[in-house]
Design a protein around this motif. Structure first.
Motif, PDB file in Angstrom:
ATOM      1  N   ASN A 173       0.989  -1.386   0.004  1.00  0.00           N
ATOM      2  CA  ASN A 173      -0.002   0.075  -0.037  1.00  0.00           C
ATOM      3  C   ASN A 173       0.742   1.452   0.079  1.00  0.00           C
ATOM      4  O   ASN A 173       1.688   1.422   0.902  1.00  0.00           O
ATOM      5  CB  ASN A 173      -1.025  -0.104   1.176  1.00  0.00           C
ATOM      6  N   GLY A 174       0.460   2.158  -1.083  1.00  0.00           N
ATOM      7  CA  GLY A 174       1.306   3.449  -0.946  1.00  0.00           C
ATOM      8  C   GLY A 174       2.677   3.219  -1.862  1.00  0.00           C
ATOM      9  O   GLY A 174       3.378   4.103  -1.952  1.00  0.00           O
ATOM     10  N   ALA A 175       3.046   2.034  -2.392  1.00  0.00           N
ATOM     11  CA  ALA A 175       4.285   2.038  -3.206  1.00  0.00           C
ATOM     12  C   ALA A 175       4.262   2.704  -4.365  1.00  0.00           C
ATOM     13  O   ALA A 175       3.179   3.340  -4.979  1.00  0.00           O
ATOM     14  CB  ALA A 175       4.309   0.241  -3.571  1.00  0.00           C
ATOM     15  N   ASP A 176       5.409   2.788  -5.050  1.00  0.00           N
ATOM     16  CA  ASP A 176       5.725   3.735  -6.429  1.00  0.00           C
ATOM     17  C   ASP A 176       5.157   5.169  -6.246  1.00  0.00           C
ATOM     18  O   ASP A 176       4.220   5.509  -6.905  1.00  0.00           O
ATOM     19  CB  ASP A 176       4.812   3.146  -7.318  1.00  0.00           C
ATOM     20  N   ASN A 177       5.493   5.821  -5.202  1.00  0.00           N
ATOM     21  CA  ASN A 177       5.020   7.291  -4.934  1.00  0.00           C
ATOM     22  C   ASN A 177       3.662   7.365  -4.787  1.00  0.00           C
ATOM     23  O   ASN A 177       3.179   8.204  -5.474  1.00  0.00           O
ATOM     24  CB  ASN A 177       5.694   8.063  -6.061  1.00  0.00           C
ATOM     25  N   ASP A 178       2.825   6.217  -4.296  1.00  0.00           N
ATOM     26  CA  ASP A 178       1.569   5.990  -4.061  1.00  0.00           C
ATOM     27  C   ASP A 178       0.949   6.049  -5.100  1.00  0.00           C
ATOM     28  O   ASP A 178      -0.466   5.797  -5.056  1.00  0.00           O
ATOM     29  CB  ASP A 178       1.063   7.397  -3.353  1.00  0.00           C
ATOM     30  N   ARG A 179       1.371   5.326  -6.221  1.00  0.00           N
ATOM     31  CA  ARG A 179       0.681   5.109  -7.281  1.00  0.00           C
ATOM     32  C   ARG A 179      -0.088   3.642  -7.103  1.00  0.00           C
ATOM     33  O   ARG A 179      -1.260   3.562  -7.716  1.00  0.00           O
ATOM     34  CB  ARG A 179       1.653   4.812  -8.629  1.00  0.00           C
ATOM     35  N   ILE A 180       0.561   2.820  -6.420  1.00  0.00           N
ATOM     36  CA  ILE A 180      -0.203   1.507  -6.014  1.00  0.00           C
ATOM     37  C   ILE A 180      -0.868   1.851  -4.707  1.00  0.00           C
ATOM     38  O   ILE A 180      -0.187   2.315  -3.721  1.00  0.00           O
ATOM     39  CB  ILE A 180       1.076   0.489  -5.921  1.00  0.00           C
ATOM     40  N   ARG A 181      -2.127   1.539  -4.638  1.00  0.00           N
ATOM     41  CA  ARG A 181      -2.748   1.586  -3.454  1.00  0.00           C
ATOM     42  C   ARG A 181      -3.407  -0.026  -3.247  1.00  0.00           C
ATOM     43  O   ARG A 181      -3.678  -0.488  -4.191  1.00  0.00           O
ATOM     44  CB  ARG A 181      -3.755   2.516  -3.427  1.00  0.00           C
ATOM     45  N   VAL A 182      -3.472  -0.334  -2.020  1.00  0.00           N
ATOM     46  CA  VAL A 182      -3.978  -1.824  -1.619  1.00  0.00           C
ATOM     47  C   VAL A 182      -5.431  -1.555  -1.009  1.00  0.00           C
ATOM     48  O   VAL A 182      -5.385  -0.821   0.162  1.00  0.00           O
ATOM     49  CB  VAL A 182      -3.108  -2.551  -0.869  1.00  0.00           C
ATOM     50  N   ASP A 183      -6.215  -1.977  -1.499  1.00  0.00           N
ATOM     51  CA  ASP A 183      -7.622  -1.878  -1.036  1.00  0.00           C
ATOM     52  C   ASP A 183      -7.900  -3.298  -0.320  1.00  0.00           C
ATOM     53  O   ASP A 183      -7.359  -4.220  -0.539  1.00  0.00           O
ATOM     54  CB  ASP A 183      -8.703  -1.638  -2.001  1.00  0.00           C
ATOM     55  N   PHE A 184      -9.036  -3.086   0.827  1.00  0.00           N
ATOM     56  CA  PHE A 184      -9.424  -4.490   1.110  1.00  0.00           C
ATOM     57  C   PHE A 184     -10.674  -4.655   0.429  1.00  0.00           C
ATOM     58  O   PHE A 184     -11.141  -4.149  -0.523  1.00  0.00           O
ATOM     59  CB  PHE A 184     -10.125  -4.199   2.667  1.00  0.00           C
ATOM     60  N   CYS A 185     -11.144  -5.891   0.468  1.00  0.00           N
ATOM     61  CA  CYS A 185     -12.036  -6.616  -0.290  1.00  0.00           C
ATOM     62  C   CYS A 185     -12.726  -7.661   0.092  1.00  0.00           C
ATOM     63  O   CYS A 185     -12.198  -8.852   0.379  1.00  0.00           O
ATOM     64  CB  CYS A 185     -11.590  -6.662  -1.702  1.00  0.00           C
ATOM     65  N   ILE A 186     -14.262  -7.713   0.104  1.00  0.00           N
ATOM     66  CA  ILE A 186     -15.168  -8.802   0.325  1.00  0.00           C
ATOM     67  C   ILE A 186     -15.706  -8.670  -1.011  1.00  0.00           C
ATOM     68  O   ILE A 186     -16.410  -7.962  -1.201  1.00  0.00           O
ATOM     69  CB  ILE A 186     -16.048  -8.474   1.571  1.00  0.00           C
ATOM     70  N   HIS A 187     -15.612 -10.223  -1.436  1.00  0.00           N
ATOM     71  CA  HIS A 187     -15.895 -10.255  -2.915  1.00  0.00           C
ATOM     72  C   HIS A 187     -17.608 -10.106  -3.135  1.00  0.00           C
ATOM     73  O   HIS A 187     -18.052  -9.232  -3.824  1.00  0.00           O
ATOM     74  CB  HIS A 187     -15.750 -11.795  -3.352  1.00  0.00           C
ATOM     75  N   ALA A 188     -18.265 -10.545  -2.243  1.00  0.00           N
ATOM     76  CA  ALA A 188     -19.793 -10.258  -2.088  1.00  0.00           C
ATOM     77  C   ALA A 188     -20.335 -11.154  -0.998  1.00  0.00           C
ATOM     78  O   ALA A 188     -19.967 -11.890  -0.445  1.00  0.00           O
ATOM     79  CB  ALA A 188     -20.368 -11.042  -3.313  1.00  0.00           C
ATOM     80  N   GLU A 189     -21.690 -10.426  -0.856  1.00  0.00           N
ATOM     81  CA  GLU A 189     -22.296 -11.291   0.316  1.00  0.00           C
ATOM     82  C   GLU A 189     -22.562 -12.712   0.142  1.00  0.00           C
ATOM     83  O   GLU A 189     -22.604 -13.665   0.941  1.00  0.00           O
ATOM     84  CB  GLU A 189     -24.025 -10.601   0.326  1.00  0.00           C
ATOM     85  N   TYR A 190     -22.859 -13.161  -1.135  1.00  0.00           N
ATOM     86  CA  TYR A 190     -23.179 -14.663  -1.401  1.00  0.00           C
ATOM     87  C   TYR A 190     -21.960 -15.495  -1.268  1.00  0.00           C
ATOM     88  O   TYR A 190     -21.966 -16.713  -1.510  1.00  0.00           O
ATOM     89  CB  TYR A 190     -23.881 -14.491  -2.929  1.00  0.00           C
ATOM     90  N   THR A 191     -20.687 -14.711  -1.441  1.00  0.00           N
ATOM     91  CA  THR A 191     -19.559 -15.504  -1.408  1.00  0.00           C
ATOM     92  C   THR A 191     -18.737 -15.423   0.283  1.00  0.00           C
ATOM     93  O   THR A 191     -17.707 -15.473  -0.069  1.00  0.00           O
ATOM     94  CB  THR A 191     -18.708 -15.298  -2.631  1.00  0.00           C
ATOM     95  N   CYS A 192     -19.216 -15.085   1.040  1.00  0.00           N
ATOM     96  CA  CYS A 192     -18.848 -14.846   2.335  1.00  0.00           C
ATOM     97  C   CYS A 192     -19.762 -15.118   3.354  1.00  0.00           C
ATOM     98  O   CYS A 192     -21.052 -15.167   3.367  1.00  0.00           O
ATOM     99  CB  CYS A 192     -18.217 -13.246   2.482  1.00  0.00           C
ATOM    100  N   THR A 193     -19.009 -15.453   4.816  1.00  0.00           N
ATOM    101  CA  THR A 193     -19.739 -15.780   5.811  1.00  0.00           C
ATOM    102  C   THR A 193     -20.003 -14.319   6.672  1.00  0.00           C
ATOM    103  O   THR A 193     -19.121 -13.356   6.633  1.00  0.00           O
ATOM    104  CB  THR A 193     -19.325 -16.812   6.674  1.00  0.00           C
TER     105      THR A 193
END
Lengths: 433, 433
Positions: A173-193
């Motif tokens: 997260n924040g690599a390459d002078n902040d060009r790269i950012r890393v997000d969190f991700c829950i794919h969807a309700e129906y694919t998670c608990t």
């Protein structure tokens, strides 16, 4: 490096109104815009680049895609959704190696740069491969490791995807002078608990992360959630605490008015994917209604498997006209609003406050459109021209952080022939052709 | 001249199924295709043209447009329909001279050739100017002089537009080795009287002409006809005898099931204009239903004022996805059917039996698509690629009757710079800018 782009049209500002300079100058110092105006600025420049006949616009931000899926372009077209997914997409994806994912990401980046996209939000497996491709290209992206959980018995802290997501965040997260950012991700309700959503949502909050999710894309998904939990997917995410982090929700075709109120209250932004929603028969997201409520709206292509390209001009075009079609009202979804979705709103959704518009002090993330084309004449209204008349191929230059990455078919940070050869090798591995 | 196009993809046939040759040869003798196959044909050729990496498709047929309206591109975007028409479009059109109409037609032809259109059906004032532009370019077009009548007291035989229409037909139908065809045209029910429709419809029949009309484009027009005459516009035309000639009806957004049955019975073909219908908020024509009934369907851009371009790839794209969107069924409007609408059906609708598909004995009306582009890889399904992934700008060559009119940005029968200069002069006259 100090560079001056001269004699060009400039579409600047845009927070409330866009300002169109028919013939002007834009100066860049390093990665930052230092001047925009009608007269030539004073000072020394390392390069004065004549841009006569070109229109400078902020680079486009594709806020929802799955870039490696361009290797699946065109498979199973026109099958029913379930057959398309289970008989075509999933079997291919199961065979995809890290090498394939790198090849697909690279191919996607070639395509995106050629049509003016400077930043994208990606959701796919093996995200480090995509980060590598973005980093090499000098582009911007918000990348995530999508979290899923199908086994209700597992402890949330044992979910390997959650671990990978956190590792990715800590590492990149924040690599390459902040060009790269890393997000969190829950794919969807129906694919998670619920347990994993709650646990991982809490981690996102603690890390100050952005959460990227799929939300109420199809009627089936929306209805089945109500049947299973007695509430809509939006309410399900909210109750799990996920919306306590800044969240971007892709699709939102079937959200209810109550859901919209909830999204508004929680500051959740919505990504509109008109081509994908139409092509897959998902329906029409009520984006004008959400915009009127003050929900922040972005625009995305979704993956090339359900589009079948990564061309933000097509998305702007569709977002501008399709809602007129089903409401019968030609006055809605104005070009300025749609263009803002594809640029400034996208940047905000990605958490990037220093880009998305052409203004002094902002990063020089710029696309240039060649106006010297029969289908772009007369240029009576440049915003209408961009949304209704232009093609992605009208982009003649794409610049990120002041660096020209693409110009007139040429790539300056990417070996096009090598990328195409690697894509061909991946296609051969995946399809045997 | 005998020409061989070699080493190219070829999308041939198409009456029922398309046949895709991945790497093949297509030979042309004068204006006619004489060979299509995977192996190199015998014989001498004046030119062997290497087309490696290109895909040959039949030229696109735009069956409903108003070509000079590209001079009105972008005016009054997003106004309500009535304001757009009465406050913006009509005042400009009132000022248009023959010279402007020529300039607009020429500009439209530049645009159409650059995206693979080889033939179009046009409806506008001063059609001889458009004929001149088409003739010079070497393109094909069905041109008409639209008939209107607002004064119920006038004798039908005194309508000057009817006279002009007949003069045009007598003078120019079949000109230029049949590249120019003259159609009959009743602009619409709401701009004509029953007496004129009946009288002129009879003349069309006597001359063996094709009739081009607007039909039930907007709900307003459809409802007001029912209120005024107690019947739908389709029934109004049928009762006036107009459908006794071969008729092509543009739009048909609001036709009822009974209307569709009538169109089917009378052999009326329907022109789908998806962009225009969406942009103006007219609605969605139920084209899959009409196709299932066996009605012949074509595809059109409508004028650039309500599109805002003349790009048939966008129309194919929209026709392929939008009906999935509102029906929720991703299996309808298959690429093969949509592509046939834009090619073979269009040729049939224009009354041209010797074009619209790549087959031995057919005229060499061909567009070549450059497949060497990141957004067109992988080419797993070429029909899906054309309808979902391609842009108009992927066309690298357009040929009509065996003559290359456009290739890689260059025009061979048109002086591009002069046409652009004349368009600029017209814009200056019309808008003072």
């Amino acid at each position: 490096m100090r560079r001056l782009l001269s004699n060009c049209g400039i579409l600047s500002d845009g927070d409330t109104e866009y300002r169109y300079i028919k013939k002007g100058y834009l100066a860049i110092d390093g990665d930052t815009i230092t001047y925009i105006g009608e007269s030539k600025p004073d000072g020394e420049f390392d390069q004065i680049k004549d841009m006569t006949g070109k229109l400078l616009i902020p680079g486009l931000v594709n806020t929802h895609t799955h870039s490696p899926m361009c290797l699946l372009r065109g498979i199973g077209s026109d099958l029913p959704l379930q057959n398309w997914l289970f008989d075509k997409v999933f079997p291919i994806e199961d065979r995809m190696t890290k090498e394939d994912i790198l090849a697909g990401s690279q191919l996607a980046i070639l395509e995106m740069l050629a049509c003016g996209t400077t930043s994208f939000s990606d959701m796919y497996m093996e995200p480090e491969m995509t980060v590598g491709a973005v980093s090499k290209a000098g582009m911007k992206a918000n990348i995530c490791r999508p979290v899923q959980e199908f086994d209700g018995d597992e402890r949330p802290q044992d979910n390997y995807r959650v671990k990978e997501s956190l590792e990715l965040f800590d590492k990149l997260n924040g690599a390459d002078n902040d060009r790269i950012r890393v997000d969190f991700c829950i794919h969807a309700e129906y694919t998670c608990t619920e347990a994993v959503a709650r646990y991982y949502g809490q981690l996102c909050r603690e890390h100050g992360g952005n959460m990227h999710i799929h939300l109420s894309e199809t009627q089936k998904e929306h209805q089945e959630c109500i049947e299973k939990y007695g509430k809509t997917p939006a309410k399900w995410f909210a109750d799990a605490g996920v919306f306590e982090s800044r969240t971007m929700a892709a699709h939102c075709v079937w959200v209810t008015r109550d859901d919209m109120e909830l999204l508004k209250e929680k500051g959740v932004s919505v990504i509109h994917n008109p081509t994908s929603n139409m092509k897959l028969g998902s329906g029409f997201a009520h984006v004008q209604e959400m915009m009127d409520m003050g929900i922040l709206l972005g625009l995305g292509t979704d993956g090339a498997a359900s589009n079948n390209n990564l061309n933000m001009f097509e998305e702007m075009h569709l977002a501008s006209i399709l809602h007129n079609g089903y409401t019968g009202d030609p006055t809605i979804m104005r070009p300025a609003d749609v263009f803002r979705m594809a640029t400034l709103n996208g940047a905000k959704i990605q958490g990037r406050v220093n880009t998305g518009k052409l203004q002094v002090g902002m990063r020089a993330d710029i696309a240039a459109i060649n106006l010297d084309a029969p289908h772009l004449y007369p240029a009576l209204d440049v915003l209408a021209l961009i949304c209704y008349s232009a093609q992605g191929s009208d982009v003649c230059m794409t610049m990120v952080d002041g660096q020209i990455l693409y110009e007139n078919g040429e790539y300056f940070t990417i070996d096009r022939e090598q990328v195409m050869a690697e894509a061909k090798a991946a296609v051969k591995r995946l399809y045997g052709i």
